[in-house]
Design an enzyme around this catalytic site. Structure first.
Site, PDB file in Angstrom:
ATOM      1  N   SER A 140      46.541  42.624  31.638  1.00 45.95           N
ATOM      2  CA  SER A 140      45.145  42.795  31.258  1.00 45.95           C
ATOM      3  C   SER A 140      44.739  41.950  30.059  1.00 45.95           C
ATOM      4  CB  SER A 140      44.856  44.274  30.995  1.00 45.95           C
ATOM      5  OG  SER A 140      44.865  44.970  32.198  1.00 45.95           O
ATOM      6  N   ASP A 167      44.158  27.571  29.384  1.00 47.81           N
ATOM      7  CA  ASP A 167      43.056  26.757  29.878  1.00 47.81           C
ATOM      8  C   ASP A 167      42.565  25.769  28.819  1.00 47.81           C
ATOM      9  OD1 ASP A 167      43.179  27.984  32.303  1.00 47.81           O
ATOM     10  OD2 ASP A 167      41.212  28.941  32.211  1.00 47.81           O
ATOM     11  N   LYS A 171      46.897  42.047  36.409  1.00 53.29           N
ATOM     12  CA  LYS A 171      45.797  43.015  36.386  1.00 53.29           C
ATOM     13  C   LYS A 171      44.549  42.333  35.843  1.00 53.29           C
ATOM     14  CE  LYS A 171      44.091  47.308  34.459  1.00 53.29           C
ATOM     15  NZ  LYS A 171      42.909  46.664  33.846  1.00 53.29           N
TER      16      LYS A 171
END
Length: 793
Positions: free
Chosen positions: A495, A506, A521
């Site tokens: 999460s 990224d 998740k």
């Protein structure tokens, strides 16, 4: 009034609450009435709680799925599985009887009818009583002889329920035989490497002891379920409904909600004692900073036999469920609680001592962010320092509706920022952010923490059930730490951890290292407390605070990385993958029932910094060469093969000689590893550990003593950071993995432990090497030495 908290957690540790076998719902409120579940009836407000739960799931869940006959059918199956996950208690005749609910639970729940929950729970307890009675009878006659070819299937989650009581008894008999053999093997010492047999107890004494252990175990399991109250039943029932929609939606009863608040705030109001249940007694396992320790009247192993509130008559708590005792001891800050205890050192077991304490806020410091500094000598009298930040969860302030006591505000980001500033003051050249055990928490804290490492920009995209996207940005253009950064992950990073790791990857801001992927998740839950929506007369008629409604944790959104890929199911894949036993276990989102699918959204606009890609090929090459040659990774590969073998074989042998041989082989492997590790040259690195209490003090604490033997590790209370521990072998699907090859705890130690080194945290060791490599390929001037803060060595 609408009270929502957005969270993205897989699981939060609740260190001071009991964890009973079937479900969280055994955590009950201090004033709940304990009743034989076979005599339970729904409470006055429970129909309204069920109705509200169904309504919120239909309207607010991400899937926008109607609660119809199809959901009703799945609801029934989920509830049966929640009570009997191994399919060994309910009979086919029970299922036929419950079939009348198959397409009616939707209509019944919507009109506030919850009687099926109690009907089915009562039948489960009846079957459990039959099993315990059968086991008690068998224990009086069953022989401790295991020389046949029988095998037992431990994971029956996907197998049919027994067709009748005869088949059920055969399953119970097989399980009991397995447990008897396990206890016998646990008490028998394999032959030492010198060929000498360890001294054994007489067979009759051993048999008697095993019978006593298993008799107590079965009685304890039965008592746990017979102590259920109506709120326990409702919590399991409504959570089963929520799980039809997805595995992360839950109904939290009042006490579970309170424990959730504790986990988010890392604080509670109580006395500062960690409690366990031992032989029916609530026993103090350890004291935390707080009233109990300050009183100097309580100590470890004291047994609490009664609890009194202020001047009220103490209530006997012997054989009371631990969760209820915990609830009685917690309370409002500044109020008095009186404990009647049997002192651990009492020579007379009839001795009783009464201790009066005033409750106060207790901080759960074990779950806070913490840091380490590793110092390597680098020649010419200088050293290079690496920083490690261990972050167990994304905690944040969270207050329950109507709760008077407010704990001190908490922020993960503020705590980590303090640690980073300290690491920079101590001139670390690079930082490892360890998220391997971080199951998530606050979405807001995940976004803010990412902002410590990047300039302003998008951190996560969130899409709701209507397809609308919003972007959560870091709006602060400042960067707290701009140096070399590695994020260390595992399958247990979930999460919020995945948001941070995915965003930093990224942006090209951090190098990711770890298991083949994170948990996977990629959903956001809203915690909706139900009390504000309840009709006041209904709440008042409940008669006690235990019947107040809890909250519904419901999945309302999915999150996506800045580039548009969801972490749902697939997780975050590191730049450098290290061999790990976790990759072979049935863990992660893919092992859960009914997970939401993976998908993508368009990329958002952001400015990558490209700190990793130019150096990644070289770093991968160096790491792969080390991993191929490193002895500890050879051991990991051996363990992986053992786990794969255990998973492939769905049964376990009940032949004692075969099991002893397997034990001896595992012990021989471990002894060979210990011998090889002891022969290694001693590391010249220094380790400094930093807590939040220490970050504002000048300088560093004394370096941690080197743990080159278990004797020293024991002296240091077996710091788990010095051990590589396989998580509990029971996976989401119920598979059992042999633990003896991988797990080493204090109970495993014997008189020869001085000759055993602590287990190596091989992933962290390799990550440190990768960070040193990373520093070496960066432009000159990046690395700071302790003696030369202006530039490279």
């Amino acid at each position: 009034m609408k009270i929502l908290i957005f969270l993205i957690c897989f699981k939060l540790a609740l260190p001071l609450c009991a964890a009973d076998p079937a479900a969280r719902a055994t955590a009950t409120n201090k004033t709940a009435t304990t009743t034989d579940a076979t005599q339970l009836i729904p409470g006055p407000s429970q129909g309204e709680v069920a109705r509200l739960t169904a309504k919120i799931l239909e309207r607010n869940h991400y899937l926008q799925q109607k609660f119809d006959d199809a959901v009703s059918s799945k609801f029934l199956d989920r509830y049966l599985n929640s009570l009997d996950p191994q399919h060994i208690h309910f009979l086919q005749s029970d299922l036929a009887e419950f079939e009348l609910y198959r397409t009616k639970l939707d209509d019944m729940t919507k009109r506030g009818e919850t009687s099926p929950a109690y009907h089915i729970a009562a039948r489960f307890i009846q079957r459990l009583e039959q099993r315990v009675a059968y086991a008690d009878a068998l224990l009086k006659t069953e022989k401790l002889e295991f020389n046949g070819n029988e095998r037992v299937t431990l994971n029956r989650h996907e197998l049919p329920y027994p067709k009748d009581i005869t088949e059920a008894r055969q399953l119970w008999h097989d399980r009991l035989r397995y447990e008897m053999l396990q206890e016998k093997l646990n008490k028998e010492k394999p032959k030492s490497t010198k060929g000498e047999s360890a001294k054994e107890k007489p067979a009759t004494d051993m048999a008697k002891e095993i019978v006593e252990i298993l008799t107590r175990r079965y009685a304890r399991i039965l008592k746990t379920f017979k102590d259920w109250d109506r709120d326990n039943v409702l919590e399991v029932y409504l959570t089963s409904l929520a799980h039809v929609y997805d595995p992360h939606s839950d109904y939290l009863g009042k006490s579970t909600l309170e424990n959730f608040s504790i986990g988010m705030n890392l604080a509670l109001v109580g006395i500062g004692a960690e409690l366990v249940s031992e032989d029916g007694y609530c026993t103090i396992r350890r004291l935390l900073p707080g009233p109990a320790a300050k009183s100097k009247k309580l100590k470890e192993k004291d047994r609490i036999v009664a609890v009194g509130q202020g001047d009220q008559t103490p209530v006997d708590v012997v054989d009371m469920p631990l969760s209820k005792v915990v609830g009685m001891i917690r309370g409002t800050k500044g109020t008095e609680v009186r404990l009647t205890v049997i002192p651990a050192d009492a020579t007379d077991p009839a001795k009783r001592v009464q201790v009066s304490l005033f409750r106060d806020e207790i901080k759960l410091e074990d779950q806070e962010a913490k840091a380490k500094i590793i110092e390597y000598p680098s020649g010419k009298g200088a050293s290079v320092r690496l920083g490690i930040i261990d972050l167990p969860s994304f905690y944040a302030s969270f207050d329950m509706a109507g709760k008077q006591d407010k704990t001190e505000p908490r922020s993960t980001t503020e705590d980590v920022a303090r640690l980073i500033k300290k690491l920079e003051t101590e001139k670390v050249s690079g930082i490892i952010l360890d998220l391997r055990r971080n199951g998530g928490g606050s979405l807001e804290e995940a976004v803010k923490l990412t902002g410590l490492f990047i300039k302003e920009g998008p951190v996560v995209q969130v899409r709701d059930s209507n397809g609308e996207r919003i972007v959560d940005d870091d709006k602060d253009p400042s960067v707290l730490y701009d140096g070399p950064l590695i994020v260390l992950t595992s399958h247990f990073s979930a999460s919020a951890s995945e948001i941070v790791a995915g965003a930093l990857q990224d942006y090209g801001r951090a190098l990711l290292v770890g298991d083949a992927s994170t948990h996977g998740k990629g959903t956001v839950q809203a915690l909706q407390q139900l009390a504000p929506f309840m009709r006041s007369p209904l709440i008042a008629s409940a008669g006690d605070s235990a019947s107040l409604p809890g909250a519904l944790k419901v999945t309302i959104r999915k999150f996506y990385r800045p580039k548009g890929s969801s972490t749902q199911l697939k997780g975050v894949i590191p730049d450098i993958v290290l061999p790990s036993v976790n990759d072979s276990l049935e863990v992660g989102e893919t092992s859960l029932e009914n997970p939401l699918p993976w998908d993508t959204v368009p990329s958002t606009e952001f400015e990558p910094v490209n700190r990793v890609q130019p150096y990644l090929a070289e770093l991968e090459k160096r790491s792969a060469k080390r991993v191929a040659a490193e002895k500890d990774f050879a051991y990991v590969r051996e363990d992986i093969e053992q786990v794969k073998k255990a998973l492939a074989d769905k049964t376990v042998s009940l032949n004692e000689k075969q099991r002893l041989k397997e034990q001896e082989e595992a012990e021989a492997r471990q002894k060979a590893r210990d011998k090889e590790r002891l022969a290694r040259k001693e590391s010249k690195e220094k380790l400094y550990e930093l807590t939040l209490k220490q970050v504002d003090l000048p300088g560093l604490p004394a370096p941690v003593a080197k743990t080159n033997s278990v004797a020293i590790a024991r002296k240091n209370n077996l710091n788990p950071n010095n051990y590589s521990i396989l998580p509990n072998a029971r996976t989401n699907s119920g598979t059992l993995i042999p633990r003896q090859t991988f797990v080493h705890s204090e109970s495993d130690l014997d008189e020869d432990d001085e000759d055993k080194p602590p287990q190596v945290d091989v992933a962290l060791e390799e990550t440190k090497h990768i960070l040193v490599d990373y520093l070496s390929v960066l432009p000159k001037g990046t690395i700071l030495s302790v003696n030369d803060p202006a530039g490279a060595n």
